[in-house]
Design an enzyme around this catalytic site. Sequence first.
Site, short mmCIF file in Angstrom:
data_model
loop_
_atom_site.label_atom_id
_atom_site.label_comp_id
_atom_site.label_asym_id
_atom_site.label_seq_id
_atom_site.Cartn_x
_atom_site.Cartn_y
_atom_site.Cartn_z
CG HIS A 118 -1.81 1.39 1.19
ND1 HIS A 118 -3.04 1.36 1.07
CD2 HIS A 118 -1.36 2.38 2.11
CE1 HIS A 118 -3.29 2.78 1.38
NE2 HIS A 118 -2.30 3.42 1.70
CD GLU A 119 1.89 3.68 3.73
OE1 GLU A 119 2.14 4.57 2.99
OE2 GLU A 119 0.90 3.47 4.50
CG HIS A 160 0.60 6.33 -0.89
ND1 HIS A 160 -0.62 6.94 -1.26
CD2 HIS A 160 0.17 5.61 0.06
CE1 HIS A 160 -1.57 6.87 -0.29
NE2 HIS A 160 -1.02 5.89 0.60
ZN LIG Z 1 -2.08 5.15 2.18
#
Ligand SMILES: [Zn+2]
Length: 615
Positions: A407-408, A411
């Site tokens: 998830h990170e 980004h």
């Molecule tokens: Zn996030």
Amino acid sequence: MRSVRLLGFLWVSQVVSGGLLDRHPYRLKEAAVYNNAANIAADHKLKLLKRGDYVETATELVRSIAPNATFRLVDDHYVGTNGVGHVQFKQTANGLDVDNADFNVNIARDGSVFSYGNSFFSGEIPAEVPIEKRELLDPTAALKVALNTLQLPVSGGTSAKAVGGVKSFTIQGASGIVEDPKAQLVYFVKPDNSLALTWRVETKSSEAWVASYVDAEASNPEVVGLVNYISHATYEVYPWGLNDPTEGSRQIVKDPWDLQASRDTWHNDQNTTQGNNAEAGSVPVALVYFPYSENLTFEYPYTPDTADGLTYRDAAVTQIFYTVNMYHDLLYILGFTPAAGNFQTDNYGEGGKDSDPVEVLIHHYNGKNNGNFQRTVDGTSPQMVMYLFDYTDPERDVAFDNGFVIHEYTHGLSGRLTGGPQNSNCLDAFEADGMAEGWGDFYAAAVMLKPNDARENATYGFAAWPTNSTNPPTARKVMYSTDMGVNPWTYSTVNNLTNVHEVGSAWATMLYEVLWNLIDTHGKNDAERPDMVDGVPSDGKYLAMKIVADALALQPCNPTFVQARDAILDADEALTGGQNTCEIWSGFAKRGLGSNAVFRDTGRVDDFTIPDGVC
Ligand SMILES: [Zn+2]
Ligand SMILES: *[C@@H]1O[C@H](CO)[C@@H](O)[C@H](O)[C@H]1NC(C)=O
Ligand SMILES: *[C@@H]1O[C@H](CO)[C@@H](O)[C@H](O)[C@H]1NC(C)=O
Ligand SMILES: *[C@@H]1O[C@H](CO)[C@@H](O)[C@H](O)[C@H]1NC(C)=O
Ligand SMILES: *[C@@H]1O[C@H](CO)[C@@H](O)[C@H](O)[C@H]1NC(C)=O
Ligand SMILES: *[C@@H]1O[C@H](CO)[C@@H](O)[C@H](O)[C@H]1NC(C)=O
Ligand SMILES: *[C@@H]1O[C@H](CO)[C@@H](O)[C@H](O)[C@H]1NC(C)=O
């Protein structure tokens, strides 16, 4: 194409102890020319070349490109699962192999030439002199030259026994080795592009398995080339596809990189978790700690829920280094390359700006219970900052939550692609910022799909383990599922949301529908990496991941859901000519983002219409 063997000369690596870096000057050089599929498609003469079968076609191609060369077919041709036939040729001269002169031909499913790579030697081939009449270095002397130069911990052999004539020997009487060294007479193209007659000396010890090319005719014999067959690094980790410690146990994985995406492996010349794609360390205080392993054996103890984070920091950094690098390699294959603005120290001349590996900092002293990713423009390293989670006692370390890490990192993917690599201000409007959260959850879920998942029982949460969320097992408001009973969210749900992570869940829910529609049509590849056929993943899971990534680069700065949906449709149009329009529209329409859905800051309107004629 992943399967092209262009990188065949890049087995070279670091890794074994004993000063292998010293051998760096002898690494083989990248000497091949690659004529890619686009070039071939533009060349009617090549494209029309077709013979009885794919091997004959490949052979004919080599004859036409290198009419003066003698060569042999290497007995390892095959047709890949993507329908591409791979045929390898080795150049020969005076009956000997030119050991680093290769020609690989890829034949498309329809029997035409798809692409090829060529490192044949094009200079003058020396006239043949019978080997018995030449003043050649003795094979045992060649072994001694190799051992001295490479400083291998092996004591030299004493006698050479010919095997198969005068050109191949095994050397007996050496110690410190696993097998008797072998010496074979071959030609070798030197870095200065001259041809040398050499002994190819193969030595295999427990520490190193190396082929050295020793000039057989020079009055002052020296090593002119080196191939290191060992590129071992091992990592003890929850392997790719497991979300966190509740889903399985750690395993030792070996050399997990993809050599196209990470051509010098994940470490380059470092013996730490500082590599070309990421530099991962632990920062409980304002000083970064990097695990170090001289032989790249990153195997450290860890038992969940037995001790505080810092006591197993080596294991935690190893895990996150592994996950981030696996994701780098996967995204590279899916199109997040240096030119597209990905994160690498050295882009190897593939475009974009160098010097921006992701700085991954775990156990950060500055907080608890979260993680973040600072977006930067291409050429500047972003930081992925991860904290310990104290929802449980002892604390849990989010470095072991692979979905969270994905998830990170996502980004970074969405930030670099939306609005281009030089603009990191394109995901700040409310819906855009929300979607940035959604892409992260979507890719995490897609990576975590299990082999026996089916649409009806594949229900995924997010960050359940570090947050100790059990009912339902997610830190989000809803589980990702295509079952409206499990997850009823639609576009208009966003009207009621104030938090970007929740908006992200609405977006990820839609993408998750598209994912399963594509899996229903194209199946699901459970391997760690996709099979690419003409640049298109052959299965629905990786196809969804690619189309969604391609769309990031198409959509406008600060897009709405509606625009991002349109970009996904366009990405499919660009990639496949729009073969998946029905799957994509159906997924969005089911969740209220049909063709008449309306974006308004407040008062978004659901619509469940699939445009006429697309299904
Ligand atoms: Zn996030
Ligand atoms: C092949 O050899 C001939 C005769 O030496 C030479 O004229 C020709 O240029 C060579 N062709 C190639 C492609 O190297
Ligand atoms: C890695 O380990 C090798 C073998 O001990 C050593 O020679 C080399 O200096 C190390 N590299 C770095 C960057 O520390
Ligand atoms: C790597 O080095 C460590 C520490 O020196 C040692 O315990 C381990 O056995 C080595 N592993 C291999 C595969 O050589
Ligand atoms: C997680 O939460 C449950 C209650 O919801 C609690 O019983 C359990 O002890 C917690 N787990 C840990 C490891 O703290
Ligand atoms: C999910 O459903 C499929 C198809 O019914 C079944 O084969 C599979 O075992 C199920 N998986 C799990 C984890 O229950
Ligand atoms: C939004 O919240 C209101 C008030 O809680 C509720 O009546 C309505 O059904 C919600 N709308 C959606 C689309 O969830």
